[in-house]
Scaffold this active site. Structure first.
Site, PDB file in Angstrom:
ATOM      1  N   ASP A 133       0.944  -1.077   0.123  1.00 41.85           N
ATOM      2  CA  ASP A 133       0.031  -0.069  -0.168  1.00 41.85           C
ATOM      3  C   ASP A 133       0.967   1.122  -0.052  1.00 41.85           C
ATOM      4  O   ASP A 133       1.875   1.663   0.951  1.00 41.85           O
ATOM      5  CB  ASP A 133      -0.949  -0.068   1.151  1.00 41.85           C
ATOM      6  CG  ASP A 133      -2.239   1.151   1.121  1.00 41.85           C
ATOM      7  OD1 ASP A 133      -1.729   2.072   0.697  1.00 41.85           O
ATOM      8  OD2 ASP A 133      -3.296   0.478   1.501  1.00 41.85           O
ATOM      9  N   SER A 190      -7.256   4.016  -1.798  1.00 44.08           N
ATOM     10  CA  SER A 190      -7.107   2.617  -1.762  1.00 44.08           C
ATOM     11  C   SER A 190      -8.488   1.894  -2.145  1.00 44.08           C
ATOM     12  O   SER A 190      -8.253   0.718  -2.562  1.00 44.08           O
ATOM     13  CB  SER A 190      -6.439   2.061  -0.423  1.00 44.08           C
ATOM     14  OG  SER A 190      -5.136   2.675  -0.153  1.00 44.08           O
ATOM     15  N   THR A 220      -8.157  -1.361   1.759  1.00 42.43           N
ATOM     16  CA  THR A 220      -7.493  -2.515   0.613  1.00 42.43           C
ATOM     17  C   THR A 220      -7.775  -3.908   0.874  1.00 42.43           C
ATOM     18  O   THR A 220      -8.504  -4.689   0.122  1.00 42.43           O
ATOM     19  CB  THR A 220      -5.891  -2.184   0.688  1.00 42.43           C
ATOM     20  OG1 THR A 220      -5.554  -1.058   0.267  1.00 42.43           O
ATOM     21  CG2 THR A 220      -5.112  -3.246  -0.254  1.00 42.43           C
ATOM     22  N   GLU A 239      -1.521  -7.848   1.752  1.00 43.75           N
ATOM     23  CA  GLU A 239      -1.243  -6.430   1.892  1.00 43.75           C
ATOM     24  C   GLU A 239      -0.101  -6.169   2.937  1.00 43.75           C
ATOM     25  O   GLU A 239      -0.409  -6.480   4.067  1.00 43.75           O
ATOM     26  CB  GLU A 239      -2.589  -5.408   2.060  1.00 43.75           C
ATOM     27  CG  GLU A 239      -2.267  -3.986   1.803  1.00 43.75           C
ATOM     28  CD  GLU A 239      -3.220  -3.155   2.643  1.00 43.75           C
ATOM     29  OE1 GLU A 239      -3.101  -2.015   2.392  1.00 43.75           O
ATOM     30  OE2 GLU A 239      -3.829  -3.588   3.781  1.00 43.75           O
ATOM     31  N   ASP A 283       1.965   2.682   3.501  1.00 45.31           N
ATOM     32  CA  ASP A 283       1.346   3.742   3.381  1.00 45.31           C
ATOM     33  C   ASP A 283       1.120   4.781   4.459  1.00 45.31           C
ATOM     34  O   ASP A 283       1.350   5.786   4.452  1.00 45.31           O
ATOM     35  CB  ASP A 283      -0.127   3.344   2.923  1.00 45.31           C
ATOM     36  CG  ASP A 283      -1.114   4.442   2.682  1.00 45.31           C
ATOM     37  OD1 ASP A 283      -1.173   5.326   1.847  1.00 45.31           O
ATOM     38  OD2 ASP A 283      -2.081   4.698   3.558  1.00 45.31           O
ATOM     39  N   HIS A 321       2.194   8.873   4.956  1.00 45.93           N
ATOM     40  CA  HIS A 321       1.398   9.664   5.538  1.00 45.93           C
ATOM     41  C   HIS A 321       2.116  10.378   6.976  1.00 45.93           C
ATOM     42  O   HIS A 321       1.850  11.588   6.957  1.00 45.93           O
ATOM     43  CB  HIS A 321       0.132   9.015   5.856  1.00 45.93           C
ATOM     44  CG  HIS A 321      -0.715   8.815   4.686  1.00 45.93           C
ATOM     45  ND1 HIS A 321      -1.124   9.513   3.758  1.00 45.93           N
ATOM     46  CD2 HIS A 321      -1.590   7.826   4.401  1.00 45.93           C
ATOM     47  CE1 HIS A 321      -2.092   9.163   2.800  1.00 45.93           C
ATOM     48  NE2 HIS A 321      -2.271   7.748   3.219  1.00 45.93           N
ATOM     49  N   ASP A 353      -1.318  -0.034  -4.656  1.00 42.83           N
ATOM     50  CA  ASP A 353      -2.502   0.305  -5.084  1.00 42.83           C
ATOM     51  C   ASP A 353      -2.286   1.890  -5.588  1.00 42.83           C
ATOM     52  O   ASP A 353      -2.930   2.456  -6.328  1.00 42.83           O
ATOM     53  CB  ASP A 353      -3.283   0.484  -3.929  1.00 42.83           C
ATOM     54  CG  ASP A 353      -2.823   0.917  -2.778  1.00 42.83           C
ATOM     55  OD1 ASP A 353      -1.582   1.178  -2.579  1.00 42.83           O
ATOM     56  OD2 ASP A 353      -3.623   1.026  -1.739  1.00 42.83           O
ATOM     57  N   HIS A 389      -1.147  10.753  -1.076  1.00 40.50           N
ATOM     58  CA  HIS A 389      -1.020   9.943  -2.088  1.00 40.50           C
ATOM     59  C   HIS A 389      -0.461  10.736  -3.149  1.00 40.50           C
ATOM     60  O   HIS A 389      -0.667  11.872  -3.383  1.00 40.50           O
ATOM     61  CB  HIS A 389      -2.251   9.191  -2.755  1.00 40.50           C
ATOM     62  CG  HIS A 389      -2.749   8.363  -1.515  1.00 40.50           C
ATOM     63  ND1 HIS A 389      -3.981   7.698  -1.567  1.00 40.50           N
ATOM     64  CD2 HIS A 389      -2.307   8.113  -0.223  1.00 40.50           C
ATOM     65  CE1 HIS A 389      -4.462   6.914  -0.354  1.00 40.50           C
ATOM     66  NE2 HIS A 389      -3.196   6.958   0.335  1.00 40.50           N
TER      67      HIS A 389
END
Length: 515
Positions: A50, A100, A163, A333, A338, A342, A379, A475
C-alpha cells in the site's frame, strides 16, 4: 487433503461484465497470449504494498543494500528480479490521484470505480447505502470460493481497512468498518458494516450468487480487532491497550460469532497463539493481532503480546491454503508502508517495504513456479522524492553529500538537506529513537526548512521535511509497478489500467469457467 467437489461456473452481473472497464481489459488480456510461458496456474498470490510507488522501491532497495554493508544501488528487492514487469495507471473513475478503496476494487473486480467505495461500480453514491443494491461487483476472492479453491486475505493494517476490505465487502463508504462508524440511515436501510460482512462472508456470498455453495475464507489475518468487539470493557482482549477495546454499538461479539460458525477453526490474537497453529491440519485461521493497525515492522517488538511478521503470516497462510488440491488465491497487503508515508517517516515506510520483499521471497521459496503465479504491485504512490546529487553509496536516509565530497551539500539557505523528502505533510520532526511513526501526529505541523546540521537524519524517529504544510502527507497520482512470475506472468508488460490485475488473475485461474 481437501478435495473440492462443489465447483460451479459463476456468472458476473451484466453491469460488471458489460462495463467498458471490464470489456476493454478483457480484450487487452486476450491479445497478450504467448506460447513462451504456461498461461494457467493452480494458485495465485497477489502482494499489494500500500503506497509503494517506484521511488519507495528505489529507496527501499538502496536501504536494504546499505543495511547489508553494500553501497545499495546495485541490489534488488526480491520481486524486482521477476521476469515480467508493467506500469499501472492508478486513477479512480472520479479522482486523478486515487485512494485505496477504488484502486483495490479495480484490482479485485476488473472494474474501476470511485474513490472511497468498496466492491461496487461507479454508479454508487458514496455514503448513500441505498445505491449499493444492484451495483455490487463480484471479486476474484469470491469467484475463487465459488470455484472450490481455498482463499486467504492478510494485511498489516486493520483487516476492515480499504485495501483488504475491497476483496470481500460491498460498501458505500470505506469508513463503515463497524456499526459504530455507520450513520443511522445506512443501518436503517439494512447495509452491513465491513466487519460483519467479513464474518458473514460465506452466507452473504451464497445469498447473492444463485446455486453457489462455498465454505468461506480459509485464512484471514490482520489488525482491527476493535471493529469485531462490543464497546464494553468486559470484552477486552488480554493485550488491550485501550480501557475499552471494542467499537461496536450493537453488542455483537463477532469473534464469538466466527468461532460458532467455524468451531474447528483457530481464532488467534497474539504471537504465541499464532505459533501454536498447526498448518498441516488447520482448516480455518482467523487472526486479529491488534486493536487497530498492526505495528510497523520496526516497532513490532514493542507490541504488548507480540505480533507475527508479514513474512510469518504469509508462510503460515500458504502452508494452510496448499492443503487444497484445487488450488488457492491469497491476497497479502503490506498496509503500513502507506501509513508511514502519511506520517512523513521514510524510515518506517522503507523498513516495511523491505519486510514485504522478505514475505515475497518466502512465498517464492514455498511455491512451485510452474503452478503458482505471484504478482507484486501497489495500489498507489506517495509524494515521496529522491533528490539532490548524492554520491554513490551515500546513506539513502542521510544528508546529501556530493560526488568527491565528505561534507553535506548546503542549499541556497546555507543549510544541508536530505536525499529523500516529501512534497507535503507534517514536515520535519526529530523524535530520536522512536520506532512508532505515528507518534508524530501529537507534535503538530512543522513544514518548511529546518537546520539539520546536528540532526541524525538516519534515526528511526526522524521525519523528513515537507514543502507544503498539511495534517498528513498525501497520495500521488503517477503510475506504479507490477512484477510477476509464474504461469500467466507474460501478460504483465507495457502500461496497463489497474483493473487489468483482476483479468490477469482470472486468465490464470479460469475463475469464470468452473473447471
Amino acid at each position: 487433503m481437501i478435495i473440492a467437489t462443489h465447483a460451479a461456473a459463476a456468472v458476473l452481473p451484466s453491469h460488471q461484465s458489460n462495463s467498458t472497464w471490464y470489456t476493454d481489459a478483457a480484450a487487452t488480456t486476450a491479445t497478450k497470449t504467448t506460447a513462451t510461458t504456461p498461461t494457467k496456474a493452480k494458485n495465485v498470490i497477489l502482494f499489494v504494498g500500500d503506497g509503494m510507488g517506484v521511488s519507495t522501491l528505489t529507496a527501499a532497495r538502496i536501504l536494504q543494500g546499505q543495511q547489508n554493508g553494500n553501497p545499495g544501488e546495485e541490489g534488488y528487492l526480491s520481486f524486482e528480479t521477476f521476469p515480467h514487469t508493467a506500469l499501472v495507471k492508478t486513477y479512480n473513475v472520479d479522482a486523478q490521484t486515487p485512494d485505496s478503496a477504488g484502486t483495490m476494487t479495480a484490482m479485485m473486480s476488473g472494474v474501476k470505480s470511485d474513490a472511497g467505495v468498496l466492491g461496487v461500480d461507479e454508479k454508487i453514491v458514496r455514503g448513500d447505502c441505498t445505491t449499493v443494491s444492484g451495483n455490487e461487483l463480484i471479486t476474484a476472492i469470491e469467484l475463487a470460493e465459488i470455484k472450490g479453491m481455498s482463499t486467504g486475505i492478510i494485511s498489516t493494517a486493520r483487516i476492515t481497512h480499504a485495501t483488504p476490505a475491497a476483496a470481500y465487502a460491498k460498501s458505500a463508504d470505506r469508513n463503515w468498518e463497524d456499526d459504530g462508524d455507520m450513520p443511522a440511515a445506512a443501518k436503517d436501510a439494512g447495509c452491513q458494516d465491513i466487519a460483519s460482512q467479513l464474518v458473514n462472508f460465506e452466507a452473504n456470498l451464497e445469498a447473492r450468487i444463485a446455486n453457489s455453495d462455498v465454505d468461506g475464507l480459509e485464512v484471514v489475518m490482520g489488525g482491527g480487532r476493535r471493529s469485531f468487539l462490543p464497546k464494553e470493557a468486559a470484552f477486552n482482549s488480554s493485550d488491550a491497550v485501550s480501557s475499552v477495546e471494542g467499537d461496536r454499538t450493537d453488542g455483537r461479539d463477532l469473534t464469538a460469532e466466527w468461532k460458532t460458525r467455524y468451531p474447528a477453526g483457530n481464532y488467534v490474537f497474539d504471537q504465541s497463539s499464532f505459533d501454536a497453529v498447526d498448518a498441516s491440519t488447520a482448516s480455518k485461521l482467523f487472526g486479529l493481532f491488534n486493536e487497530s493497525h498492526m505495528q510497523y515492522e520496526q516497532d513490532r517488538g514493542n507490541d504488548v503480546a507480540g505480533e507475527p511478521s508479514l513474512t510469518q503470516m504469509t508462510s503460515k497462510a500458504i502452508d494452510i491454503l496448499d492443503n487444497n488440491n484445487t488450488g488457492y488465491l491469497l491476497v497479502v497487503e503490506s498496509g503500513r508502508i502507506d501509513h508511514a508515508h502519511h506520517a512523513g517517516s521514510a524510515y518506517s515506510a522503507l523498513t516495511d517495504a523491505i519486510e514485504l520483499s522478505n514475505a515475497v521471497q518466502a512465498a517464492v521459496d514455498a511455491t512451485n513456479p510452474e503452478e503458482t503465479l505471484i504478482m507484486v504491485t501497489a495500489d498507489h504512490s506517495h509524494v515521496f522524492t529522491i533528490a539532490g546529487y548524492p554520491k554513490r553509496g551515500n546513506p539513502i536516509l542521510g544528508k546529501v553529500v556530493g560526488v568527491g565530497e565528505t561534507e553535506p551539500t548546503n542549499a541556497a539557505d546555507g543549510m544541508p538537506y536530505t536525499t529523500v523528502g516529501y512534497t507535503n505533510g507534517l514536515g520535519f520532526h526529530d523524535l530520536g529513537a522512536e520506532t512508532d511513526a505515528d507518534a508524530v501526529y501529537s507534535k503538530g505541523n512543522q513544514a518548511g526548512r529546518a537546520d539539520l546540521r546536528s540532526i541524525d537524519t538516519e534515526s528511526s524517529g526522524f521525519h523528513q521535511e515537507a514543502l507544503i504544510p498539511l495534517g498528513s502527507e498525501t497520495h500521488a497520482g503517477e503510475d506504479i509497478s507490477l512484477h510477476a512470475r509464474g504461469p500467466g506472468s507474460q501478460f504483465v508488460h507495457g502500461v496497463v489500467e489497474q483493473n487489468m490485475v483482476f483479468h490477469m488473475i482470472n486468465q490464470a485461474l479460469d475463475l469464470l469457467t468452473g473447471e
